[in-house]
Design a protein around this motif. Sequence first.
Motif, short mmCIF file in Angstrom:
data_model
loop_
_atom_site.label_atom_id
_atom_site.label_comp_id
_atom_site.label_asym_id
_atom_site.label_seq_id
_atom_site.Cartn_x
_atom_site.Cartn_y
_atom_site.Cartn_z
N ALA A 1 0.83 -1.21 0.00
CA ALA A 1 0.00 0.00 0.00
C ALA A 1 0.86 1.26 0.00
CB ALA A 1 -0.92 0.00 1.22
N PHE A 2 1.98 1.23 0.75
CA PHE A 2 2.87 2.38 0.78
C PHE A 2 3.50 2.61 -0.59
CE2 PHE A 2 7.14 4.17 1.19
CZ PHE A 2 6.85 5.37 1.82
N GLU A 3 3.94 1.56 -1.25
CA GLU A 3 4.54 1.70 -2.58
C GLU A 3 3.54 2.30 -3.55
OE1 GLU A 3 6.16 -2.00 -3.86
OE2 GLU A 3 7.42 -2.25 -2.08
N ASP A 4 2.31 1.84 -3.51
CA ASP A 4 1.27 2.38 -4.40
C ASP A 4 1.03 3.87 -4.11
OD1 ASP A 4 0.95 -0.05 -5.63
OD2 ASP A 4 -0.80 -0.64 -4.45
N ALA A 5 0.93 4.21 -2.84
CA ALA A 5 0.68 5.60 -2.46
C ALA A 5 1.85 6.49 -2.86
CB ALA A 5 0.44 5.69 -0.96
N PHE A 6 3.06 5.99 -2.73
CA PHE A 6 4.25 6.77 -3.10
C PHE A 6 4.24 7.07 -4.59
CE2 PHE A 6 8.59 7.79 -4.06
CZ PHE A 6 9.08 8.40 -2.91
N ARG A 7 3.98 6.06 -5.40
CA ARG A 7 3.93 6.27 -6.85
C ARG A 7 2.84 7.27 -7.23
NH1 ARG A 7 5.42 0.64 -7.01
NH2 ARG A 7 3.23 0.03 -6.77
N LYS A 8 1.73 7.20 -6.54
CA LYS A 8 0.60 8.08 -6.85
C LYS A 8 0.87 9.52 -6.46
CE LYS A 8 -4.15 8.95 -5.27
NZ LYS A 8 -5.22 8.47 -4.36
N THR A 9 1.44 9.75 -5.29
CA THR A 9 1.58 11.11 -4.76
C THR A 9 2.91 11.78 -5.08
OG1 THR A 9 2.37 10.25 -2.65
CG2 THR A 9 -0.01 10.64 -2.86
N CYS A 10 3.94 10.97 -5.30
CA CYS A 10 5.28 11.54 -5.49
C CYS A 10 5.73 11.56 -6.95
CB CYS A 10 6.29 10.78 -4.65
SG CYS A 10 5.90 10.84 -2.89
N GLY A 11 5.12 10.73 -7.76
CA GLY A 11 5.33 10.79 -9.21
C GLY A 11 6.78 10.77 -9.63
N ARG A 12 7.10 11.61 -10.63
CA ARG A 12 8.43 11.60 -11.22
C ARG A 12 9.42 12.47 -10.44
NH1 ARG A 12 8.37 13.95 -16.47
NH2 ARG A 12 10.32 12.87 -16.90
N ASP A 13 8.98 13.11 -9.36
CA ASP A 13 9.87 13.98 -8.60
C ASP A 13 10.74 13.23 -7.59
OD1 ASP A 13 9.21 16.40 -9.80
OD2 ASP A 13 7.44 16.64 -8.53
N PHE A 14 10.45 11.95 -7.38
CA PHE A 14 11.20 11.17 -6.40
C PHE A 14 11.44 9.76 -6.93
CE2 PHE A 14 8.77 14.29 -4.05
CZ PHE A 14 9.67 14.79 -3.11
N LEU A 15 12.56 9.18 -6.52
CA LEU A 15 12.82 7.77 -6.73
C LEU A 15 12.55 7.04 -5.41
CD1 LEU A 15 16.24 7.88 -8.65
CD2 LEU A 15 13.92 7.80 -9.61
N LEU A 16 12.02 5.83 -5.51
CA LEU A 16 11.77 5.03 -4.32
C LEU A 16 12.64 3.78 -4.37
CD1 LEU A 16 10.09 4.66 -1.72
CD2 LEU A 16 8.48 3.29 -3.09
N PHE A 17 13.46 3.62 -3.34
CA PHE A 17 14.31 2.44 -3.20
C PHE A 17 13.84 1.63 -2.00
CE2 PHE A 17 16.92 5.74 -5.07
CZ PHE A 17 17.69 5.09 -6.04
#
Length: 381
Positions: A292-308
Amino acid sequence: MKKIVYPDYDRSILSTIASCLRRFGAEASYPSLPELDGLLATNPRHVMILLLDGMGELPLGRALPVDSYLRSHHVATVTSIFPPTTAAATTAYYCGLSAYESGWLGWHLNMKEYAADVVAFLGRTYYTDKPVDGPPPAPTLMPYETVFDRLAGRCRTHAICAFDSYSEKDADERHRVSNFQDVADALAAISQSEGRSFTLAYWNQPDAKMHDFGEGSREAAAEFRALDRALAKLRERLGDALLIITSDHGMIDTDEAVDVAKIPELLEPLVIPPSIEPRASAFSVKHHRKAAFEDAFRKTCGRDFLLFSREEARRSALFGRGVEHPKFDDFLGDYLGVAVGTRYFRFTLPDGRVPYTLIGQHAGLTEDEMLVAVLADRTGT
Protein backbone atom coordinates in the motif's frame (compact mmCIF):
# COMPACT_ATOMS: atom_id res chain seq x y z
CA MET A 1 12.63 15.88 -13.41
CA LYS A 2 16.16 17.28 -13.30
CA LYS A 3 19.27 15.54 -14.63
CA ILE A 4 20.16 12.74 -12.23
CA VAL A 5 23.76 12.24 -11.08
CA TYR A 6 24.72 9.26 -8.95
CA PRO A 7 27.77 9.34 -6.68
CA ASP A 8 30.98 8.11 -8.29
CA TYR A 9 33.01 6.66 -5.45
CA ASP A 10 36.06 6.43 -7.69
CA ARG A 11 35.94 10.18 -8.28
CA SER A 12 34.17 11.92 -5.45
CA ILE A 13 34.90 14.30 -2.59
CA LEU A 14 36.52 11.28 -0.94
CA SER A 15 39.16 11.38 -3.69
CA THR A 16 40.04 14.94 -2.68
CA ILE A 17 40.81 13.94 0.89
CA ALA A 18 42.51 10.74 -0.32
CA SER A 19 45.01 12.78 -2.36
CA CYS A 20 45.89 14.85 0.70
CA LEU A 21 46.26 11.85 2.99
CA ARG A 22 48.56 10.07 0.54
CA ARG A 23 50.64 13.23 0.12
CA PHE A 24 51.77 12.73 3.72
CA GLY A 25 52.08 8.94 3.50
CA ALA A 26 48.81 8.11 5.28
CA GLU A 27 46.39 5.44 4.11
CA ALA A 28 43.19 6.20 2.23
CA SER A 29 40.35 3.87 1.28
CA TYR A 30 39.38 5.60 -1.98
CA PRO A 31 41.21 6.50 -5.20
CA SER A 32 42.99 9.84 -5.20
CA LEU A 33 42.28 12.64 -7.67
CA PRO A 34 44.91 12.77 -10.44
CA GLU A 35 44.50 16.52 -10.97
CA LEU A 36 45.38 17.15 -7.32
CA ASP A 37 48.10 14.51 -7.24
CA GLY A 38 50.01 16.47 -9.89
CA LEU A 39 49.85 19.67 -7.85
CA LEU A 40 50.77 17.86 -4.64
CA ALA A 41 53.80 16.41 -6.43
CA THR A 42 55.27 19.93 -6.46
CA ASN A 43 55.83 19.35 -2.73
CA PRO A 44 54.03 22.29 -1.11
CA ARG A 45 54.97 22.77 2.53
CA HIS A 46 51.38 23.44 3.57
CA VAL A 47 48.35 21.61 2.19
CA MET A 48 45.05 23.32 2.93
CA ILE A 49 41.47 22.32 2.17
CA LEU A 50 38.90 25.10 2.52
CA LEU A 51 35.33 23.79 2.52
CA LEU A 52 32.79 26.40 1.44
CA ASP A 53 29.53 24.74 2.40
CA GLY A 54 27.07 24.40 -0.48
CA MET A 55 29.41 25.75 -3.17
CA GLY A 56 28.48 23.16 -5.78
CA GLU A 57 29.74 23.21 -9.35
CA LEU A 58 26.51 24.53 -10.86
CA PRO A 59 25.67 27.20 -8.24
CA LEU A 60 29.27 28.44 -8.55
CA GLY A 61 29.02 28.62 -12.33
CA ARG A 62 25.77 30.56 -12.20
CA ALA A 63 26.98 33.02 -9.57
CA LEU A 64 30.45 33.99 -10.84
CA PRO A 65 32.04 34.71 -14.25
CA VAL A 66 34.70 32.41 -15.69
CA ASP A 67 37.44 34.97 -15.00
CA SER A 68 36.62 35.24 -11.29
CA TYR A 69 39.31 34.08 -8.86
CA LEU A 70 37.42 30.93 -7.90
CA ARG A 71 36.39 29.74 -11.35
CA SER A 72 39.77 30.55 -12.89
CA HIS A 73 41.35 28.03 -10.48
CA HIS A 74 39.06 25.15 -11.40
CA VAL A 75 41.01 21.88 -11.72
CA ALA A 76 38.39 19.13 -11.50
CA THR A 77 34.74 18.19 -11.07
CA VAL A 78 33.78 15.37 -8.72
CA THR A 79 30.57 14.10 -7.20
CA SER A 80 29.57 14.44 -3.60
CA ILE A 81 28.81 11.30 -1.65
CA PHE A 82 25.21 10.28 -1.02
CA PRO A 83 23.33 11.92 0.45
CA PRO A 84 24.88 15.23 -0.65
CA THR A 85 24.28 17.01 2.62
CA THR A 86 26.47 18.60 5.27
CA ALA A 87 26.14 15.99 8.01
CA ALA A 88 27.20 13.18 5.67
CA ALA A 89 29.58 15.00 3.33
CA THR A 90 31.60 17.18 5.69
CA THR A 91 31.99 14.12 7.87
CA ALA A 92 33.44 12.36 4.81
CA TYR A 93 36.21 14.95 4.66
CA TYR A 94 36.95 14.62 8.36
CA CYS A 95 37.15 10.82 8.35
CA GLY A 96 37.72 9.78 4.71
CA LEU A 97 34.71 7.44 4.74
CA SER A 98 31.37 7.19 2.98
CA ALA A 99 28.09 7.49 4.88
CA TYR A 100 27.72 3.69 4.58
CA GLU A 101 30.92 3.34 6.61
CA SER A 102 30.66 6.28 9.01
CA GLY A 103 26.95 5.96 9.87
CA TRP A 104 26.49 9.72 9.33
CA LEU A 105 23.63 9.41 6.86
CA GLY A 106 22.12 12.85 7.28
CA TRP A 107 20.86 15.67 9.44
CA HIS A 108 18.43 13.71 11.62
CA LEU A 109 18.53 9.99 12.32
CA ASN A 110 16.14 7.70 14.14
CA MET A 111 18.16 6.44 17.10
CA LYS A 112 16.33 3.66 18.90
CA GLU A 113 18.78 3.91 21.81
CA TYR A 114 17.29 7.34 22.55
CA ALA A 115 13.77 6.54 21.35
CA ALA A 116 13.91 9.68 19.20
CA ASP A 117 14.77 11.17 15.86
CA VAL A 118 18.00 13.00 16.71
CA VAL A 119 19.81 15.85 14.95
CA ALA A 120 23.28 14.30 14.79
CA PHE A 121 25.28 17.54 14.98
CA LEU A 122 23.25 19.04 17.82
CA GLY A 123 22.19 16.18 20.08
CA ARG A 124 18.60 17.45 20.07
CA THR A 125 15.41 15.78 18.90
CA TYR A 126 14.34 16.79 15.41
CA TYR A 127 10.58 16.79 15.86
CA THR A 128 10.39 18.19 19.41
CA ASP A 129 13.65 20.20 19.57
CA LYS A 130 14.53 18.97 23.05
CA PRO A 131 17.96 17.98 24.37
CA VAL A 132 18.60 14.25 24.41
CA ASP A 133 19.26 12.67 27.78
CA GLY A 134 22.44 10.69 28.32
CA PRO A 135 25.79 10.79 26.52
CA PRO A 136 26.12 12.75 23.23
CA PRO A 137 24.27 10.60 20.67
CA ALA A 138 26.40 10.92 17.53
CA PRO A 139 29.88 10.59 19.09
CA THR A 140 28.57 7.69 21.18
CA LEU A 141 26.90 5.74 18.36
CA MET A 142 28.97 6.88 15.35
CA PRO A 143 32.55 7.65 16.47
CA TYR A 144 35.27 7.64 13.83
CA GLU A 145 39.00 8.01 13.40
CA THR A 146 39.63 11.51 12.07
CA VAL A 147 42.02 12.41 9.26
CA PHE A 148 43.96 14.40 11.85
CA ASP A 149 44.57 11.21 13.80
CA ARG A 150 45.69 9.42 10.62
CA LEU A 151 48.21 12.19 10.01
CA ALA A 152 49.58 12.21 13.57
CA GLY A 153 53.37 12.27 13.49
CA ARG A 154 53.46 12.92 9.75
CA CYS A 155 52.78 16.68 9.75
CA ARG A 156 51.29 19.44 11.87
CA THR A 157 47.48 19.44 11.61
CA HIS A 158 45.08 22.36 11.89
CA ALA A 159 41.28 22.58 12.05
CA ILE A 160 39.53 25.89 11.35
CA CYS A 161 35.83 26.13 12.20
CA ALA A 162 33.24 28.42 13.72
CA PHE A 163 32.04 25.89 16.29
CA ASP A 164 33.30 23.06 18.47
CA SER A 165 32.78 19.64 16.95
CA TYR A 166 33.80 16.03 17.40
CA SER A 167 35.48 16.19 13.97
CA GLU A 168 38.23 18.52 15.18
CA LYS A 169 39.17 16.73 18.38
CA ASP A 170 42.41 15.18 17.06
CA ALA A 171 43.87 18.24 15.31
CA ASP A 172 47.13 19.57 16.72
CA GLU A 173 45.72 23.09 16.64
CA ARG A 174 42.09 24.20 16.57
CA HIS A 175 41.33 27.69 15.33
CA ARG A 176 37.94 29.12 16.32
CA VAL A 177 36.61 31.76 13.90
CA SER A 178 33.58 34.05 13.84
CA ASN A 179 33.75 35.52 10.33
CA PHE A 180 35.43 34.78 7.01
CA GLN A 181 38.21 37.28 7.64
CA ASP A 182 39.17 35.13 10.63
CA VAL A 183 39.33 32.12 8.31
CA ALA A 184 41.58 33.98 5.87
CA ASP A 185 43.84 35.25 8.66
CA ALA A 186 44.26 31.75 10.09
CA LEU A 187 45.12 30.27 6.69
CA ALA A 188 47.64 33.03 6.00
CA ALA A 189 49.34 32.56 9.37
CA ILE A 190 49.55 28.78 8.99
CA SER A 191 51.04 29.14 5.50
CA GLN A 192 53.93 31.21 6.89
CA SER A 193 54.83 28.68 9.61
CA GLU A 194 57.80 26.31 9.55
CA GLY A 195 57.46 22.62 8.90
CA ARG A 196 54.87 20.68 6.93
CA SER A 197 51.19 20.98 7.73
CA PHE A 198 47.71 19.90 6.71
CA THR A 199 44.72 22.17 7.35
CA LEU A 200 41.02 21.46 7.04
CA ALA A 201 38.97 24.67 7.22
CA TYR A 202 35.17 24.90 7.15
CA TRP A 203 32.95 27.91 6.53
CA ASN A 204 29.13 27.80 6.41
CA GLN A 205 28.68 30.05 3.36
CA PRO A 206 27.30 30.24 0.72
CA ASP A 207 25.12 27.40 2.07
CA ALA A 208 23.40 29.53 4.73
CA LYS A 209 22.49 32.31 2.31
CA MET A 210 21.13 29.85 -0.26
CA HIS A 211 19.06 28.06 2.38
CA ASP A 212 17.42 31.30 3.48
CA PHE A 213 17.04 33.17 0.19
CA GLY A 214 17.44 30.59 -2.58
CA GLU A 215 20.32 29.43 -4.74
CA GLY A 216 19.69 32.02 -7.45
CA SER A 217 18.92 34.92 -5.12
CA ARG A 218 20.67 38.31 -5.06
CA GLU A 219 21.75 37.61 -1.49
CA ALA A 220 23.44 34.34 -2.46
CA ALA A 221 25.13 35.91 -5.49
CA ALA A 222 26.48 38.69 -3.30
CA GLU A 223 27.89 36.11 -0.89
CA PHE A 224 29.66 34.28 -3.73
CA ARG A 225 31.19 37.56 -4.90
CA ALA A 226 32.32 38.50 -1.39
CA LEU A 227 34.01 35.12 -0.92
CA ASP A 228 35.67 35.43 -4.32
CA ARG A 229 37.10 38.87 -3.47
CA ALA A 230 38.31 37.74 -0.06
CA LEU A 231 40.07 34.69 -1.49
CA ALA A 232 41.73 36.70 -4.25
CA LYS A 233 43.18 38.96 -1.53
CA LEU A 234 44.19 35.96 0.59
CA ARG A 235 46.26 34.57 -2.26
CA GLU A 236 48.77 37.41 -1.89
CA ARG A 237 49.31 36.50 1.77
CA LEU A 238 49.94 32.77 1.36
CA GLY A 239 53.38 31.23 1.65
CA ASP A 240 54.50 27.87 0.24
CA ALA A 241 51.08 26.25 0.05
CA LEU A 242 48.51 24.41 -2.01
CA LEU A 243 45.11 25.89 -1.23
CA ILE A 244 42.29 23.56 -2.29
CA ILE A 245 38.92 25.27 -2.28
CA THR A 246 35.98 22.93 -2.62
CA SER A 247 32.68 21.95 -1.04
CA ASP A 248 30.60 19.19 0.46
CA HIS A 249 27.62 19.42 -1.93
CA GLY A 250 25.62 21.74 -4.17
CA MET A 251 22.17 23.27 -3.82
CA ILE A 252 18.79 23.46 -5.53
CA ASP A 253 15.79 25.73 -5.03
CA THR A 254 12.69 23.84 -3.94
CA ASP A 255 9.16 24.90 -4.77
CA GLU A 256 6.71 22.48 -3.16
CA ALA A 257 6.51 20.13 -0.19
CA VAL A 258 5.00 16.67 -0.09
CA ASP A 259 3.53 16.85 3.41
CA VAL A 260 3.50 13.22 4.50
CA ALA A 261 1.50 14.02 7.65
CA LYS A 262 -1.36 15.40 5.55
CA ILE A 263 -1.55 12.55 3.03
CA PRO A 264 -3.40 9.64 4.69
CA GLU A 265 -2.26 7.08 2.10
CA LEU A 266 1.38 7.84 2.95
CA LEU A 267 0.94 8.45 6.67
CA GLU A 268 -1.12 5.42 7.69
CA PRO A 269 1.46 2.75 6.67
CA LEU A 270 4.27 4.43 8.63
CA VAL A 271 5.57 3.25 11.98
CA ILE A 272 7.40 6.53 12.73
CA PRO A 273 7.82 9.87 10.91
CA PRO A 274 10.42 10.08 8.10
CA SER A 275 14.08 10.64 8.95
CA ILE A 276 17.50 11.50 7.41
CA GLU A 277 16.72 14.51 5.14
CA PRO A 278 13.73 16.21 3.48
CA ARG A 279 15.16 15.32 0.04
CA ALA A 280 16.42 11.86 1.01
CA SER A 281 13.95 10.42 3.48
CA ALA A 282 13.91 7.04 5.21
CA PHE A 283 10.48 5.52 5.74
CA SER A 284 9.81 2.75 8.27
CA VAL A 285 6.66 0.94 7.18
CA LYS A 286 4.35 -1.60 8.78
CA HIS A 287 5.18 -5.00 7.34
CA HIS A 288 1.65 -5.72 6.09
CA ARG A 289 1.31 -2.23 4.56
CA LYS A 290 4.37 -2.18 2.30
CA ALA A 291 2.45 -2.76 -0.94
CA ALA A 292 0.00 0.00 0.00
CA PHE A 293 2.87 2.38 0.78
CA GLU A 294 4.54 1.70 -2.58
CA ASP A 295 1.27 2.38 -4.40
CA ALA A 296 0.68 5.60 -2.46
CA PHE A 297 4.25 6.77 -3.10
CA ARG A 298 3.93 6.27 -6.85
CA LYS A 299 0.60 8.08 -6.85
CA THR A 300 1.58 11.11 -4.76
CA CYS A 301 5.28 11.54 -5.49
CA GLY A 302 5.33 10.79 -9.21
CA ARG A 303 8.43 11.60 -11.22
CA ASP A 304 9.87 13.98 -8.60
CA PHE A 305 11.20 11.17 -6.40
CA LEU A 306 12.82 7.77 -6.73
CA LEU A 307 11.77 5.03 -4.32
CA PHE A 308 14.31 2.44 -3.20
CA SER A 309 13.52 -0.50 -0.99
CA ARG A 310 16.08 -1.25 1.69
CA GLU A 311 17.44 -4.08 -0.46
CA GLU A 312 17.64 -1.91 -3.58
CA ALA A 313 19.50 0.83 -1.72
CA ARG A 314 21.97 -1.74 -0.45
CA ARG A 315 22.55 -3.36 -3.86
CA SER A 316 23.03 -0.01 -5.56
CA ALA A 317 25.83 0.98 -3.15
CA LEU A 318 24.24 4.42 -3.19
CA PHE A 319 25.60 5.29 0.25
CA GLY A 320 29.08 3.98 -0.53
CA ARG A 321 31.14 0.86 -0.07
CA GLY A 322 33.53 -0.69 2.41
CA VAL A 323 32.61 -2.02 5.85
CA GLU A 324 29.00 -1.32 6.82
CA HIS A 325 28.53 0.76 9.94
CA PRO A 326 26.60 -1.11 12.66
CA LYS A 327 23.90 1.59 12.69
CA PHE A 328 23.42 1.81 8.92
CA ASP A 329 20.59 -0.70 8.77
CA ASP A 330 18.69 1.00 11.61
CA PHE A 331 18.96 4.43 10.03
CA LEU A 332 18.00 3.29 6.52
CA GLY A 333 14.49 2.11 7.39
CA ASP A 334 12.40 0.05 4.96
CA TYR A 335 12.29 2.50 2.05
CA LEU A 336 14.29 5.48 0.84
CA GLY A 337 12.59 8.29 -1.05
CA VAL A 338 15.08 10.44 -2.99
CA ALA A 339 14.29 13.74 -4.70
CA VAL A 340 15.15 14.13 -8.39
CA GLY A 341 12.92 17.16 -8.97
CA THR A 342 12.24 20.35 -7.01
CA ARG A 343 9.91 18.96 -4.32
CA TYR A 344 10.82 17.73 -0.86
CA PHE A 345 9.22 15.82 2.02
CA ARG A 346 7.66 17.64 4.95
CA PHE A 347 6.05 16.34 8.10
CA THR A 348 3.79 18.92 9.76
CA LEU A 349 3.33 18.19 13.45
CA PRO A 350 -0.09 17.99 15.15
CA ASP A 351 0.42 21.45 16.69
CA GLY A 352 1.05 22.91 13.22
CA ARG A 353 4.81 23.30 13.54
CA VAL A 354 6.93 22.55 10.45
CA PRO A 355 10.51 21.45 11.23
CA TYR A 356 11.93 22.37 7.82
CA THR A 357 11.07 25.47 5.78
CA LEU A 358 14.23 26.34 3.80
CA ILE A 359 14.15 27.53 0.18
CA GLY A 360 17.47 26.20 -1.04
CA GLN A 361 17.97 22.54 -0.17
CA HIS A 362 20.18 19.54 -0.91
CA ALA A 363 20.47 15.76 -0.35
CA GLY A 364 18.78 14.75 -3.63
CA LEU A 365 20.28 13.21 -6.75
CA THR A 366 20.10 16.18 -9.11
CA GLU A 367 23.27 17.49 -10.75
CA ASP A 368 22.73 20.79 -8.91
CA GLU A 369 23.18 18.98 -5.59
CA MET A 370 25.66 16.25 -6.53
CA LEU A 371 28.38 17.98 -8.57
CA VAL A 372 31.24 19.61 -6.68
CA ALA A 373 34.01 21.82 -8.09
CA VAL A 374 37.60 21.31 -6.96
CA LEU A 375 39.59 24.55 -7.18
CA ALA A 376 43.29 24.74 -6.41
CA ASP A 377 45.94 27.45 -6.16
CA ARG A 378 49.64 26.65 -5.73
CA THR A 379 51.25 29.65 -4.04
CA GLY A 380 54.71 30.70 -2.87
CA THR A 381 56.65 29.30 -5.82
